[in-house]
Scaffold this active site. Structure first.
Site, PDB file in Angstrom:
ATOM      1  N   ASP A 135      56.232 -72.298  69.534  1.00 13.40           N
ATOM      2  CA  ASP A 135      56.159 -71.127  68.393  1.00 13.40           C
ATOM      3  C   ASP A 135      57.397 -70.766  67.649  1.00 13.40           C
ATOM      4  OD1 ASP A 135      55.757 -68.639  67.064  1.00 13.40           O
ATOM      5  OD2 ASP A 135      55.040 -67.636  68.923  1.00 13.40           O
ATOM      6  N   LYS A 166      54.774 -66.263  59.095  1.00 14.45           N
ATOM      7  CA  LYS A 166      55.672 -65.373  58.615  1.00 14.45           C
ATOM      8  C   LYS A 166      56.290 -66.026  56.967  1.00 14.45           C
ATOM      9  CE  LYS A 166      57.277 -62.556  62.242  1.00 14.45           C
ATOM     10  NZ  LYS A 166      57.386 -62.745  63.643  1.00 14.45           N
ATOM     11  N   PHE A 194      57.628 -63.452  72.861  1.00 14.64           N
ATOM     12  CA  PHE A 194      56.874 -62.533  71.552  1.00 14.64           C
ATOM     13  C   PHE A 194      55.875 -63.439  71.021  1.00 14.64           C
ATOM     14  CE2 PHE A 194      55.724 -60.505  68.045  1.00 14.64           C
ATOM     15  CZ  PHE A 194      55.312 -59.446  68.428  1.00 14.64           C
TER      16      PHE A 194
HETATM   17  C1  LIG Z   1      56.001 -62.431  64.621  1.00 11.74           C
HETATM   18  C2  LIG Z   1      55.987 -63.574  65.560  1.00 11.74           C
HETATM   19  C3  LIG Z   1      54.676 -63.814  65.816  1.00 11.74           C
HETATM   20  C4  LIG Z   1      53.227 -63.016  65.420  1.00 11.74           C
HETATM   21  O1  LIG Z   1      53.244 -63.072  64.001  1.00 11.74           O
HETATM   22  P1  LIG Z   1      52.265 -61.708  63.386  1.00 11.74           P
HETATM   23  O2  LIG Z   1      51.898 -62.290  61.943  1.00 11.74           O
HETATM   24  O3  LIG Z   1      53.006 -60.587  63.586  1.00 11.74           O
HETATM   25  O4  LIG Z   1      50.807 -61.939  64.058  1.00 11.74           O
HETATM   26  C5  LIG Z   1      54.364 -64.924  66.646  1.00 11.74           C
HETATM   27  N1  LIG Z   1      55.205 -65.759  67.354  1.00 11.74           N
HETATM   28  C6  LIG Z   1      56.761 -65.446  67.157  1.00 11.74           C
HETATM   29  C7  LIG Z   1      57.704 -66.217  67.560  1.00 11.74           C
HETATM   30  C8  LIG Z   1      56.832 -64.289  66.167  1.00 11.74           C
HETATM   31  O5  LIG Z   1      58.269 -63.862  65.818  1.00 11.74           O
END
Ligand SMILES: *Cc1c(COP(=O)(O)O)cnc(C)c1O
Length: 408
Positions: free
Chosen positions: A228, A257, A143
């Site tokens: 990520d 985040k 994700f």
């Molecule tokens: C939440 C998330 C994203 C995307 O972040 P947004 O601020 O919602 O665009 C990307 N990578 C990971 C691993 C995430 O958990």
């Protein structure tokens, strides 16, 4: 079901907001630390932290002070000009993560998009990959956000359905299988994009040594390793980065985040000078990325991590929570996964769906959300204390106690 509870705020949201979420039927109006209050003054323990964006708890006094103070002084000018906040923020970010350079954005998805652009252009300019042919290896169950490019490499049918065409350029391998990564690398592969623990994929932890093996494979093949850590980063797993558990540094790092202190969307792509050099003025940007308000809040958020105390608390409370969960002997509880305060309970859907479990937790004063049909995530703010962890455990035990011991 939401449409049926009669509450004016629910009705307004249901009437005017796109139905792209299915919220639990609770209307929140206040938050402080690990606690949230609904519009009737009922209190709930936040075991969700806005998908880990609220790692420092709600309304942290130092973060709120940084936000309010900076908002009065200077908020948004765009990067058409320098500000007296951005450099200080990025210096702290780069020094703490030991990454040489950063590109500030807002949402996690934008920072992932930035990583993809950087990796491709690096591939063309530095590796001599023929133009338009760069490929990036990703993991099944990933994700990384919701832009069209990103959902284009998702393995989740619902994320993609109806949103194509997708341009391609991505190859998927199973998560946790380093050999599969090596087998997927071709002369056109420029990067491997990976979450150290898959969050939205269901709190999926790879085998020990996976990241280290991937690091070695990427180095040997001249492929960028991009982690990520939008969800796993900034202390969530008990260290600054989840990569730190295996003692590796990626070539590219995506943060978001919690970087905004639970107050603002703040994200960044970090990389070596060699990778970041591919961006020239005008190549890439964002109106709000790196604004003075975001920089001031991000700077303060990082400051809260500097003494390492929050990491120690995360490990301690994560251990307490995981141990308490392991003592629950119920056939509906299949597995407990995760690290630090990024935990998930895998439920047997023949007993209860994760969504229903979350609804019952809510009536016990604990808020969480399912990921997929069968996983309940347990990811409170990292400032949680022992009494509060025990409160969560008691609510979880109560929900299990209300279940039959044999499935239908
Ligand atoms: C939440 C998330 C994203 C995307 O972040 P947004 O601020 O919602 O665009 C990307 N990578 C990971 C691993 C995430 O958990």
């Amino acid at each position: 079901m939401n449409a049926r509870i009669s509450n004016p705020h629910v009705e307004l949201e249901e009437r005017y907001c796109a139905h792209n979420y299915a919220p639990l039927p609770v209307v929140l109006s206040r938050g402080e630390g690990v606690w949230l209050w609904d519009d009737h003054g009922r209190r709930y323990l936040d075991m969700m932290s806005a998908y880990s964006a609220v790692s420092f708890g709600h309304a942290h006094p130092r973060l709120v002070a940084a936000l309010a103070g900076q908002a009065r002084r200077l908020a948004v000018t765009s990067r058409a000009f320098y500000s007296d906040r951005l450099g200080l923020f990025l210096q702290r970010l780069c020094e703490m993560t030991a990454m040489p350079r950063a590109l500030p954005m807002n949402s996690g998805a934008e920072a992932v998009e930035t990583a993809i652009k950087a990796a491709r252009k690096w591939g063309y300019r530095r590796r001599g990959v023929p133009d338009g042919q760069a490929r990036i290896v990703v993991c099944r169950g990933n994700f990384a956000g919701r832009t069209t490019t990103i959902v284009g490499f998702s393995s989740e049918a619902q994320y993609r359905d109806g949103f194509g065409p997708f341009d391609g350029g991505f190859d998927s391998v199973p998560f946790g299988d380093a050999e599969a990564l090596e087998a997927a690398i071709t002369p056109h592969t420029v990067a491997f994009l990976v979450e150290p623990i898959q969050g939205e994929g269901g709190i999926v932890t790879p085998p020990d040594g996976y990241l280290r093996r991937c690091r070695e494979i990427c180095s040997r093949h001249g492929v960028l390793m991009i982690c990520d850590e939008v969800q796993t980063g900034l202390g969530r797993t008990g260290k600054l980065l989840a990569c730190d558990h295996e003692g590796i540094r990626p070539d590219g790092l995506v943060l978001g985040k919690a970087l905004g202190g639970g107050l603002l969307p703040v994200s960044a792509f970090l990389a070596s000078n060699e990778v970041m050099e591919v961006f020239a003025p005008g190549d890439h940007g964002s109106t709000f990325g790196g604004n003075a308000l975001s920089a001031a809040v991000g700077y303060e958020a990082l400051g809260l991590l500097q003494d390492g105390e929050l990491f120690a608390n995360t490990r301690e409370q994560g251990h307490r929570l995981a141990e308490g969960l392991r003592r629950i002997q119920h056939p509906a509880l299949r597995e407990i996964r995760g690290r630090g305060l990024m935990l998930g309970m895998e439920l047997d859907p023949r007993f209860i769906r994760a969504r229903t479990f979350c609804e019952r937790l809510m009536t016990c004063g604990v808020l969480s959300k399912e990921t997929h049909e069968t996983v309940v995530r347990l990811a409170p703010p990292l400032v949680i204390g022992s009494e509060e962890t025990d409160f969560a455990l008691q609510a979880i035990r109560d929900v299990f106690q209300g279940l039959p011991h044999h499935h239908a």
